[in-house]
Design a protein around this motif. Structure first.
Motif, mmCIF file in Angstrom:
data_model
loop_
_atom_site.group_PDB
_atom_site.id
_atom_site.type_symbol
_atom_site.label_atom_id
_atom_site.label_comp_id
_atom_site.label_asym_id
_atom_site.label_seq_id
_atom_site.Cartn_x
_atom_site.Cartn_y
_atom_site.Cartn_z
ATOM 1 N N PHE A 119 2.560 0.774 2.302
ATOM 2 C CA PHE A 119 2.952 -0.098 3.413
ATOM 3 C C PHE A 119 3.811 0.605 4.456
ATOM 4 N N ALA A 120 4.983 1.114 4.050
ATOM 5 C CA ALA A 120 5.931 1.646 5.039
ATOM 6 C C ALA A 120 5.352 2.811 5.831
ATOM 7 N N SER A 121 4.545 3.651 5.169
ATOM 8 C CA SER A 121 3.984 4.814 5.854
ATOM 9 C C SER A 121 2.848 4.452 6.801
ATOM 10 N N ARG A 122 2.453 3.165 6.817
ATOM 11 C CA ARG A 122 1.314 2.753 7.647
ATOM 12 C C ARG A 122 1.654 1.628 8.614
ATOM 13 N N ASN A 123 2.928 1.211 8.643
ATOM 14 C CA ASN A 123 3.300 0.078 9.482
ATOM 15 C C ASN A 123 4.563 0.387 10.275
ATOM 16 N N ASN A 124 4.826 -0.469 11.254
ATOM 17 C CA ASN A 124 6.004 -0.314 12.092
ATOM 18 C C ASN A 124 7.287 -0.643 11.335
ATOM 19 N N ILE A 125 8.415 -0.435 12.015
ATOM 20 C CA ILE A 125 9.710 -0.528 11.345
ATOM 21 C C ILE A 125 10.010 -1.951 10.864
ATOM 22 N N LEU A 126 9.869 -2.950 11.740
ATOM 23 C CA LEU A 126 10.247 -4.315 11.364
ATOM 24 C C LEU A 126 9.413 -4.862 10.202
ATOM 25 N N PRO A 127 8.077 -4.741 10.229
ATOM 26 C CA PRO A 127 7.323 -5.182 9.055
ATOM 27 C C PRO A 127 7.697 -4.419 7.782
ATOM 28 N N SER A 128 8.008 -3.132 7.898
ATOM 29 C CA SER A 128 8.386 -2.346 6.725
ATOM 30 C C SER A 128 9.726 -2.797 6.165
ATOM 31 N N LEU A 129 10.678 -3.094 7.066
ATOM 32 C CA LEU A 129 11.965 -3.637 6.626
ATOM 33 C C LEU A 129 11.769 -4.964 5.908
#
Length: 230
Positions: A119-129
């Motif tokens: 997830f985090a390596s494929r999405n923007n900062i806010l969705p990853s947070l």
């Protein structure tokens, strides 16, 4: 966008829960959940690492090359766990002594590395947070529920020593539910963790089945009306 965040929340808390759906993080889950207080402390530490790792990995995902991504992810998680470990040792020393080795072992929690990769390596900062927060919240929920069930059945108390472990502000959480209770040692020991976890997993599947059947009853009449000739 709001539907995406709703899906992330539903996955983290229930549908793709780290324990219920992925069966990850079972080592700390079974080892430290003798009380609800211990489960809460471990859950908060894990959640903090998941949020921070999601932030950093999403932030640098354009810089990290695919060939070295896994070692870099592990290194980032290890640094964050070290910082959390040092913070807890300094400010929550009693809780740190109880959780012991299981705080550094957060590094080996496959759920954190898995979310970093998927997830985090494929999405923007806010969705990853938000994903880190929801996944951590789901993990914390299971830790607390499992710890509370074991503590009540094993000792007749709830959130025992919460003030000692989490600070004086948590003294209101300490409850004695069964006075003069003799205790049930098996539930407090690790085998009791397996027993209670089995009941929780069975309960989760039962709830999913009930919700699925209810959804089928709601959608079936609409489908029939649509298919009926006019």
């Amino acid at each position: 966008m709001s539907s995406d965040y709703g899906r992330i929340a539903k996955d983290g808390i229930w549908n793709n829960n780290i324990v219920f759906a992925q069966a990850l993080g079972l080592c700390p889950l079974l080892a430290v959940t003798g009380t609800a207080s211990n489960g809460l402390g471990m859950g908060l530490a894990s959640t903090l690492v998941m949020i921070a790792s999601g932030l950093l990995i999403s932030l640098f995902r354009g810089v990290i090359t695919p060939q070295v991504r896994i070692p870099v992810f592990v290194l980032i998680i290890a640094v964050l766990v070290t910082l959390v470990d040092m913070f807890m040792n300094a400010w929550m020393h009693d809780l740190h002594k109880v959780l012991g080795l299981f705080i550094p072992l957060i590094v080996t929690n496959c759920a954190i590395l898995g979310r970093a990769e998927s997830f985090a390596s494929r999405n923007n900062i806010l969705p990853s947070l938000f994903d880190g927060l929801m996944m951590g919240a789901g993990f914390t929920m299971v830790l607390v529920v499992l710890g509370a069930a074991r503590e009540v059945l094993g000792s007749g108390t709830l959130f025992a020593n919460a003030a000692l472990l989490l600070g004086h502000w948590a003294s209101f959480m300490e409850l004695t539910l069964i006075p003069d209770y003799k205790g049930f040692l098996l539930i407090i020991l690790p085998p009791g963790g397996f027993v209670v976890l089995g009941f929780l997993l069975a309960g989760k599947r039962l709830v999913d089945k009930i919700l699925s059947n209810r959804q089928k009853r709601v959608t079936t009449p609409e489908d029939s009306a649509t298919a009926a000739p006019t």
